[in-house]
Write an enzyme that holds these catalytic residues in place. Sequence first.
Site, PDB file in Angstrom:
ATOM      1  N   ASP A  71      -2.581  -4.973   0.826  1.00 34.71           N
ATOM      2  CA  ASP A  71      -2.044  -6.173   1.476  1.00 34.71           C
ATOM      3  C   ASP A  71      -2.476  -6.327   2.929  1.00 34.71           C
ATOM      4  OD1 ASP A  71      -0.483  -4.072   2.462  1.00 34.71           O
ATOM      5  OD2 ASP A  71       1.432  -4.956   1.882  1.00 34.71           O
ATOM      6  N   MET A  99       0.821  -1.204   0.000  1.00 33.72           N
ATOM      7  CA  MET A  99       0.000   0.000   0.000  1.00 33.72           C
ATOM      8  C   MET A  99       0.863   1.265   0.000  1.00 33.72           C
ATOM      9  SD  MET A  99      -2.835  -1.362   2.759  1.00 33.72           S
ATOM     10  CE  MET A  99      -3.659   0.233   2.895  1.00 33.72           C
ATOM     11  N   HIS A 100       0.186   2.394  -0.206  1.00 29.88           N
ATOM     12  CA  HIS A 100       0.748   3.751  -0.063  1.00 29.88           C
ATOM     13  C   HIS A 100       1.661   4.160  -1.212  1.00 29.88           C
ATOM     14  CE1 HIS A 100      -0.816   3.115   3.909  1.00 29.88           C
ATOM     15  NE2 HIS A 100       0.173   2.345   4.290  1.00 29.88           N
TER      16      HIS A 100
END
Length: 488
Positions: free
Chosen positions: A238, A82-83
């Site tokens: 995730d 992520m991110h």
Amino acid sequence: MSRIRVLGVDLGTTALKAVLSDGRRVIGAASAPVPTRRPRPLWSEQAPADWWMALASACKALAARHPGEWRQISGIGLSGHMHGAVLLKDGKPLRPCILHNDGRATAEAKALNAQLPAHAGVAGVRAMAGFTAPKLLWLKAYEPGVLAVADVVLSPKDYLRFRLTGAFATDPVDASGMWLLDVAKRQWCPEIAAACGVALRQLPAIREGNEIVGPLMPVAAKALGLPSGIAVVTGTGDAAANTLGLGLVEEGDGVISLGTAAQIFVSKRAHVPAPAQNIHAFAHALPGLWFQMAAMLNGASPLAWAAELFAPEEKITTLLKQVEKGMARPSRLLFLPYLTGERTPNDDPAMRAAFMGLDASTTRADLLRATLEGIALSLADSYDVLTRSGTVPHVLYAVGGGFKSRLWAGMIASALGRSLSLIPASETGGALGVARLARQALTGEADAAVYTKPARSSVVDPNPTWQARFTDLLPKYRALYQALRPIR
């Protein structure tokens, strides 16, 4: 539907994992490495083209091992780290993806928090350097041409789905991780987007994790050796994918994951923000579901670091046996495990690790034991703020490579003051989780029929003697952090 076959793909930071599944169990698995580039201090980037190459490699391996069942695949689910910030123009990346563990946007995160103090509750947590929104603000300042011309900003797994379907979409979990979402409404937040210099038209459509986004395009099908036109679902980030693989979709279902990093994740039936504690309160992958998560950047990785530094010639299992011999004695050392900074409960990417209490009699086993205890204390520190926010999981599963050590599991249970339900470690939990999303999208089955919990393998209870010691050590651990904060 008993012969349904789906592909679950989990794009990790170091490798892409793919599983052939029926949506309940893993039939076959394959992986391919993904390189990371660090061109400057604090920077961490990957090339999206490498993700596609890894996906093609993993699919080729699975197809070779399971040719008959490979041809029966009717759906694909996707997960990923992520991110990350992937910016596309005319379908091509404008620059490498800035990853979740990239620390260049620390000043921008502080600026967003100062400009939008009330939005920590809206977005689920205070802005942090690893999130997407601060990175976009950094791009606005230092690479303005990139942000201005981008057609869309995607998370990593959403880039792969674009390559599969040609559609721009994301799920509520990755949208939460971008720090651009009104989490309770599961909609983009115009005020945050404007503060980052991002137009709402540059953000993808938000679809629930078990929705079908589109069919697999012929060119992608040919590259992966799959049937053209099969369904590709939204998938999820995730953090949520792993819990779907464990079936943790009921209020109060909790899990501690101890891998390279560590998380304490609890499913919720409502959005419950706790920004003052740096608890992540995000939307989950399924409709009507949210979660709270304590996110720690240093999980089992400090143990691997210590073992390599202090005893590179010995196996970790041998070292743990040496540590276990001294567990009857009170620990004389304290270790702050912040080798790569920290998120929960201290949003402090610049903090670093430290030992306290060394003397001439300190042994290698003492240092390794202090490392284990320091990580257990960091988990206890985060678990304490999670429970003080009002969330007490009714069950707490334990997964990840760190829990292969029964000794360490006992330390952590004692530090938290509660029992842990150990289940077998799985390297494919995230990929199985999104395979389950794909199955549900195809069959329409109820959550309870798809997201089943594993059988508990064993329960580790707190050791009363150790628990008393950890209760005494936790305030000292916190005091050491506060004392060392001004020293960088």
